[in-house]
Design a protein around this motif. Structure first.
Motif, mmCIF file in Angstrom:
data_model
loop_
_atom_site.group_PDB
_atom_site.id
_atom_site.type_symbol
_atom_site.label_atom_id
_atom_site.label_comp_id
_atom_site.label_asym_id
_atom_site.label_seq_id
_atom_site.Cartn_x
_atom_site.Cartn_y
_atom_site.Cartn_z
ATOM 1 N N GLN A 53 0.967 -1.085 0.023
ATOM 2 C CA GLN A 53 0.051 0.021 0.004
ATOM 3 C C GLN A 53 0.716 1.367 0.109
ATOM 4 N N VAL A 54 1.917 1.369 0.737
ATOM 5 C CA VAL A 54 2.896 2.427 0.843
ATOM 6 C C VAL A 54 3.591 2.547 -0.625
ATOM 7 N N ALA A 55 3.828 1.377 -1.210
ATOM 8 C CA ALA A 55 4.765 1.724 -2.285
ATOM 9 C C ALA A 55 3.642 2.232 -3.279
ATOM 10 N N ALA A 56 2.718 1.732 -3.341
ATOM 11 C CA ALA A 56 1.568 1.721 -4.580
ATOM 12 C C ALA A 56 1.327 3.431 -4.379
ATOM 13 N N ALA A 57 0.958 3.788 -2.969
ATOM 14 C CA ALA A 57 0.598 5.209 -2.847
ATOM 15 C C ALA A 57 1.976 6.134 -3.192
ATOM 16 N N THR A 58 2.795 5.845 -2.843
ATOM 17 C CA THR A 58 4.070 6.901 -3.061
ATOM 18 C C THR A 58 4.509 6.929 -4.546
ATOM 19 N N LEU A 59 4.531 5.774 -5.078
ATOM 20 C CA LEU A 59 4.883 5.556 -6.661
ATOM 21 C C LEU A 59 3.558 6.132 -7.513
ATOM 22 N N GLY A 60 2.490 6.064 -7.038
ATOM 23 C CA GLY A 60 1.168 6.356 -7.664
ATOM 24 C C GLY A 60 0.947 5.283 -8.550
ATOM 25 N N LEU A 65 8.580 3.508 1.897
ATOM 26 C CA LEU A 65 8.161 5.049 1.829
ATOM 27 C C LEU A 65 9.490 5.671 1.317
ATOM 28 N N GLU A 66 10.818 5.391 1.957
ATOM 29 C CA GLU A 66 12.191 6.273 1.838
ATOM 30 C C GLU A 66 12.614 5.682 0.318
ATOM 31 N N CYS A 67 12.474 4.188 0.121
ATOM 32 C CA CYS A 67 13.189 3.799 -0.993
ATOM 33 C C CYS A 67 12.299 4.379 -2.165
ATOM 34 N N CYS A 68 11.029 4.553 -2.111
ATOM 35 C CA CYS A 68 10.211 4.981 -3.220
ATOM 36 C C CYS A 68 10.252 6.420 -3.198
ATOM 37 N N ARG A 84 14.526 10.470 -8.334
ATOM 38 C CA ARG A 84 15.471 10.042 -9.536
ATOM 39 C C ARG A 84 14.598 10.303 -10.871
ATOM 40 N N MET A 85 13.214 9.728 -10.701
ATOM 41 C CA MET A 85 12.478 9.442 -11.997
ATOM 42 C C MET A 85 11.841 10.892 -12.335
ATOM 43 N N ASP A 86 11.550 11.950 -11.253
ATOM 44 C CA ASP A 86 11.029 12.981 -11.436
ATOM 45 C C ASP A 86 11.257 13.849 -12.601
ATOM 46 N N LEU A 145 16.866 2.013 -11.291
ATOM 47 C CA LEU A 145 15.649 1.634 -10.950
ATOM 48 C C LEU A 145 15.263 0.978 -9.678
ATOM 49 N N SER A 146 16.404 0.675 -8.929
ATOM 50 C CA SER A 146 16.204 -0.001 -7.653
ATOM 51 C C SER A 146 16.925 0.911 -6.445
ATOM 52 N N GLU A 147 16.234 0.448 -5.406
ATOM 53 C CA GLU A 147 16.982 1.243 -4.108
ATOM 54 C C GLU A 147 16.632 0.369 -2.917
ATOM 55 N N LYS A 148 17.821 0.486 -2.213
ATOM 56 C CA LYS A 148 17.696 0.059 -0.662
ATOM 57 C C LYS A 148 17.708 0.886 0.232
ATOM 58 N N TYR A 149 17.103 0.460 1.521
ATOM 59 C CA TYR A 149 17.435 1.452 2.705
ATOM 60 C C TYR A 149 17.016 0.834 3.791
#
Ligand SMILES: Cc1cc2nc3c(=O)[nH]c(=O)nc-3n(C[C@H](O)[C@H](O)[C@H](O)COP(=O)(O)OP(=O)(O)OC[C@H]3O[C@@H](n4cnc5c(N)ncnc54)[C@H](O)[C@@H]3O)c2cc1C
Length: 964
Positions: free
Chosen positions: A702-709, A745-748, A754-756, A782-786
């Motif tokens: 849910q967090v990823a979907a909301a943050t990435l849109g 949330l931070e990864c997204c 980066r994508m903006d 296109l990948s991120e770790k935190y």
């Protein structure tokens, strides 16, 4: 309705049941008792001969080569009264403490004389007793309304009841139950019209209507899919049975199975281990002992203990507790391995009496560590100056996690290390433990887990022994090995909740305001202090109550039982209960309502807790007043008082308990990894938490979907593993979901950053797949770790979760049976990421606690130290009919948590703290019964678990007071 449950009744046959009784006379078969009381006869036959006999004679017959062919149950005669009873530890799926079937025929002028020999049948009393023969004889020709008949019959009955030791339930209770059941029957036979009003309450059983529930929560549609009450993403595969757990992993080529050989005795040494018979069993491959361990014979890893105690994977000679693993046997299938384990012959030497309880440990001065002490203010001085003082003791027992999936692990040796698939809440701990036991370095071990069939803390340190043993086995045979514990071994060998004892003194003023508490706590850590919680418990001990002067001491007791471990709200639930017990004691001493005493002692912001934390987020009085109003507490309390006055044998109780749960996210760290695939824009997440039913995978999606849109369907969560989430903490402390959500949330957020620029280049709102494709072409990572970790700046909690619960119970004084009529829970969950899941956590935690406080009891053999409650036959977690009939959960609205970027609060454990309100409601019901008996207006001790047996015994029921 009390036999088994619907599905058992649909498939089990009465003939099979009678044959079980035939083979095991101590089995309190309900079918036998009912049929025998009804005067049934069975026809038993071979191919050539048939014979019709009564059931008592049937039990004495040899049945070799014979079948039960039919049963004949005589029709009821005019004026015949027939009743059956079954009293058991929980609402269904339990064998009886005592069952009974009674039949008598009335006649004579007033239809109140017993015309012929009645049938009074009891089960659960002894292997030999079926009929109460002397009482049957006594009643012949007696008039039930005549003075002396009831008491005469009871006196004869009690003299012929001789409960044996074939049951784990006390002889006193079983004897008392037999009398009370007979009394109930007697009253039914006499009929309502001949009974005084208060006594009539003995007639009707507690009837449970269809359960209902209410769930109230807020959601913010503007933030969806965040805060949307969506079902768990895995709900469908779990419900359909397609979900894969560790033991569902397909068998790989050459894979074999292992089982543990465990000690049946505590506090001794291994004499000999004879594997010869085991090795002759079908499918046997090999047997391993401590000598076969190539690394260190120690599975324990650093956790709470100041110095990590070593705990052997397989005993090298010393046996500390029954259930301790002595060897690993390996066979081609799990059932062959289990059979092999049973065939290993073990002898023991140096047998010494085991220390099994806290009281024994205190007497023997058997402790792991020196006393821990914390003092606030001047407790001794304040106690001496207090106008009122109390002292006492109270305790609570252990609890099994009772996850649906037992401990399981599969280890596959590889050319460069080992793959470990473990049903664990802590991949990092498993990696550490396996590395230790095998000598393989951590970077050659790949540990993963998809999901758990329940954890509750039991698959944190509890998963280490099976993982280490499985890895040792795989390393020795150099083949993939699977180890899946059967329930009995799981319950005997694997860690569980610690029992606790409190010795306390408290001083207070005329209003019941606490002035001083002296709180001497004892924690039973079993044979190892790997999980000694004492030093962290002061943070929870004072719950929602302010007291300026406390003395807290804690001792970690060493007993010859399995090492104890964290179990949903470990230790916290005990100290919380103990402090509530003190509140009850204060109230009783001053003859005040415990609800008023609790209210005047509640914390306000600015006050300091026992552990020295000054509260800034305290909203308990508001929650308290709101819940009392919404649950109509005052009105219901008055109604209950009237009910209790009017009814001698049924009682009600109503209790309200608050909760402060301190969250310590700073002690945890989780590494999260998010990748977007350029192929189609789909997103994969791995996180450091473990999905065990709490819905963490759904929340991070849910967090990823909301943050990435993107829609939720774009997100997929893969197994937790030691590669992409290295060094992650164990899933626990109720904070794992929120920390991993924050990590995602931070990864997204970083990915968006980066994508903006590309998004802007593409006009601001390109299609997702096109954006990702373009980002990939332009070389955007296109990948991120935190790693989400905020080291604590102080030893104090980051924030508190608050809640209030009001529980109402009905109790049958003559039996101790109870029904939880209604529970209202108001819980401050912050701004929930997914209120549907969080309501589920509140309900689940509350019911988990009901088992802890009301039904789950561990019993050990005093001589050997072996756990006797090692299966579903004797150990009774709650079922669907033990939950509140009416369960109403409200998540506090408009309560964002300012101390957390997601604004939610911990939820997995805190509501469990409030489930003791059911025990306190029972306490009120028992109190009323004691007052009616004229024997007890004192404050009495009601420890956990307050089983049906315990509640009845506390009611001080005395058959000499039974009247019509
Ligand atoms: C979850 C659970 C809850 C239960 N709760 C209760 C309870 O509350 N009260 C209670 O009393 N019992 C209870 N039971 C026991 C249950 O009633 C018996 O297991 C069941 O009735 C056995 O019937 P079956 O047809 O399954 O027999 P099986 O298990 O198939 O057979 C049992 C034995 O009887 C023999 N047998 C079966 N039929 C005949 C026959 N006609 N002639 C000769 N031998 C025969 C079989 O060979 C076998 O040895 C419970 C069992 C379970 C699993």
């Amino acid at each position: 309705m009390k036999i088994g449950n619907v599905s058992v009744r649909n498939v089990g046959s009465w003939a099979g049941n009678l044959m079980m009784k035939h083979a095991h006379p101590e089995f309190p078969s309900d079918v036998f008792t009912i049929m025998e009381a009804a005067g049934a006869k069975v026809t038993v036959g071979t191919r050539h001969v048939r014979e019709t006999v009564g059931l008592v004679d049937f039990l004495k017959m040899g049945m070799a080569g014979k079948l039960i062919l039919s049963v004949e149950i005589p029709a009821a005669l005019p004026n015949e009264v027939f009743k059956t009873y079954k009293i058991m530890p929980r609402a269904q799926n339990a064998h009886a403490y005592v069952n009974a079937g009674f039949r008598l025929r009335l006649g004579g002028q007033d239809k109140m004389s017993v015309m012929e020999k009645p049938s009074l049948v009891f089960g659960g009393i002894s292997k030999t007793m079926d009929h109460a023969v002397a009482t049957e004889d006594f009643l012949i020709g007696k008039n039930l309304l005549e003075d002396g008949t009831l008491q005469g019959a009871l006196s004869v009955l009690e003299s012929e009841l001789k409960p044996d030791d074939s049951s784990l339930f006390s002889p006193e209770y079983r004897k008392s139950l037999a009398s009370t059941l007979f009394y109930k029957f007697y009253l039914s036979a006499v009929g309502r019209d001949h009974l005084t009003e208060p006594v009539r309450s003995a007639l009707e059983p507690l009837v449970r209507p269809v359960s209902r529930g209410e769930q109230h929560f807020q959601t913010k549609e503007s933030e969806w899919p965040l805060r949307k009450p969506v079902p768990k993403t895995s709900a469908r595969v779990q419900a359909s049975g397609e979900a894969m757990y560790t033991n569902d992993l397909p068998q790989t080529s050459g894979e074999v199975c292992a089982a543990l050989v465990t000690s049946t005795v505590a506090n001794c040494k291994v004499g000999t281990l004879d594997f010869s018979q085991a090795m002759e069993m079908p499918g046997a491959i090999t047997c391993l002992t401590a000598k076969d361990i190539k690394g260190e014979n120690n599975y324990n890893v650093p956790f709470l203990a100041p110095v990590t105690p070593k705990i052997e994977v397989l005993s090298s000679g010393e046996i500390l507790h029954a259930g301790q693993p002595l060897a690993v046997v390996i066979a081609d299938t799990q059932s062959h391995a289990d059979a092999m384990a049973q065939a290993v012959k073990v002898t023991y030497t140096d047998l010494k009496p085991p220390i099994l309880t806290i009281q024994d440990a205190i007497a023997a001065e058997s402790f792991h560590y020196p006393v821990f002490e914390l003092v606030k203010g001047d407790p001794k001085g304040a106690l001496a100056a207090a106008p009122h003082r109390i002292s006492g003791e109270v305790s609570c027992d252990s609890q099994h996690h009772f996850y649906m999936e037992t401990q399981a692990c599969r280890c596959a040796p590889l050319e460069d290390g080992m793959e470990v698939q473990s049903a664990t809440q802590a991949t990092d701990f498993v990696q550490n433990s396996v590395a230790q036991a095998t000598g393989i370095s951590a970077h050659r071990l790949y540990v993963s887990v998809k999901r758990l069939g329940g954890g509750f803390g039991g698959k944190t340190l509890g998963s280490l022994l099976p993982a280490a043993a499985c890895a040792v086995a795989a390393q020795n045979v150099n083949r993939p090995v699977r180890l899946s514990l059967n329930l009995g071994t799981n319950m005997e060998a694997i860690t569980k909740r610690a029992p606790y004892l409190l010795k306390y003194e408290a001083g207070f003023d005329d209003d019941g305001k606490l002035m001083a508490v002296v709180y001497n706590l004892y924690e039973d850590n079993g044979s190892s202090p790997q999980c000694a919680f004492i030093p962290i418990l002061p943070a929870f001990t004072d719950n929602a109550y302010s007291c300026p002067n406390w003395q807290f001491t804690g001792q970690t007791c060493k007993t010859h039982t399995v090492p104890t471990t964290m179990t949903r709200a470990p230790g916290l639930s005990a100290v919380h209960f103990f402090t509530e017990h003190i509140m009850e004691h204060v109230a009783k001493t001053l003859n005040k309502d415990p609800t008023d005493v609790r209210r005047i002692n509640m914390f306000q912001n600015g006050q300091t807790t026992l552990s020295g934390y000054t509260l800034v987020d305290c909203n308990i009085t508001t929650l308290w007043d709101d819940l009392l109003a919404s649950a109509q507490f005052k009105q219901r309390k008055q109604e209950i008082e009237v009910f209790n006055k009017e009814n001698r044998w049924k009682k009600k109780g109503l209790s309200v308990v608050p909760c402060r749960y301190s969250a310590f996210p700073g002690f945890f760290r989780f590494t999260v990894f998010v990748a977007i695939y350029h192929t189609d824009g789909s997103v994969v997440i791995t996180h450091g938490g473990v999905e065990m039913g709490q819905g963490i995978d759904t929340k991070v999606s849910q967090v990823a979907a909301a943050t990435l849109g993107v829609p939720m369907e774009t997100i997929h969560v893969m197994s937790t593993n030691s590669l992409t989430s290295p060094n992650s903490s164990d899933t626990g402390g109720s904070v794992t979901s929120e920390l991993n959500c924050q990590g995602v949330l931070e990864c997204c957020r970083r990915l968006n950053e980066r994508m903006d620029p590309i998004r802007q280049e593409m006009g601001g709102s390109p299609k997702w797949a096109e954006l990702i494709n373009m980002c990939h072409r332009k070389g955007v990572d296109l990948s991120e770790k935190y790693m989400e970790h905020h080291p604590p700046k102080s030893p104090h909690p980051a924030y508190n979760s608050w809640g209030v619960t009001c529980t109402e119970v009905d109790m049958d004084v003559l039996t101790g049976e109870r029904e939880i009529r209604r529970a209202d829970i108001l819980f401050d969950c912050g701004e929930s990421v997914n209120p549907a899941l969080d309501v589920g956590q509140v309900e689940g935690a509350f019911v988990f606690g009901l088992g802890y406080w009301l039904t789950e009891k561990c019993v050990y053999d005093k001589d050997t130290g072996r756990l006797l409650t090692n299966g579903t036959w004797e150990y009774k977690p709650p079922t669907t009919k033990d939950i509140p009939v009416d369960l109403r959960v409200t998540l506090l609205p408009d309560a964002p948590n300012p101390y957390n970027v997601i604004r939610s609060k911990a939820v997995g454990e805190p509501p469990l703290l409030m489930s003791c309100s059911a025990l306190f409601a029972l306490r009120q019901a028992v109190q009323s019964a004691r007052e009616d008996s004229g024997l007890g207006d004192d404050f009495f001790r009601l420890d956990g678990p307050a089983t049906v047996e315990v509640c009845h015994q506390r009611c001080l029921v005395d058959s000499s007071s039974f009247t019509l």
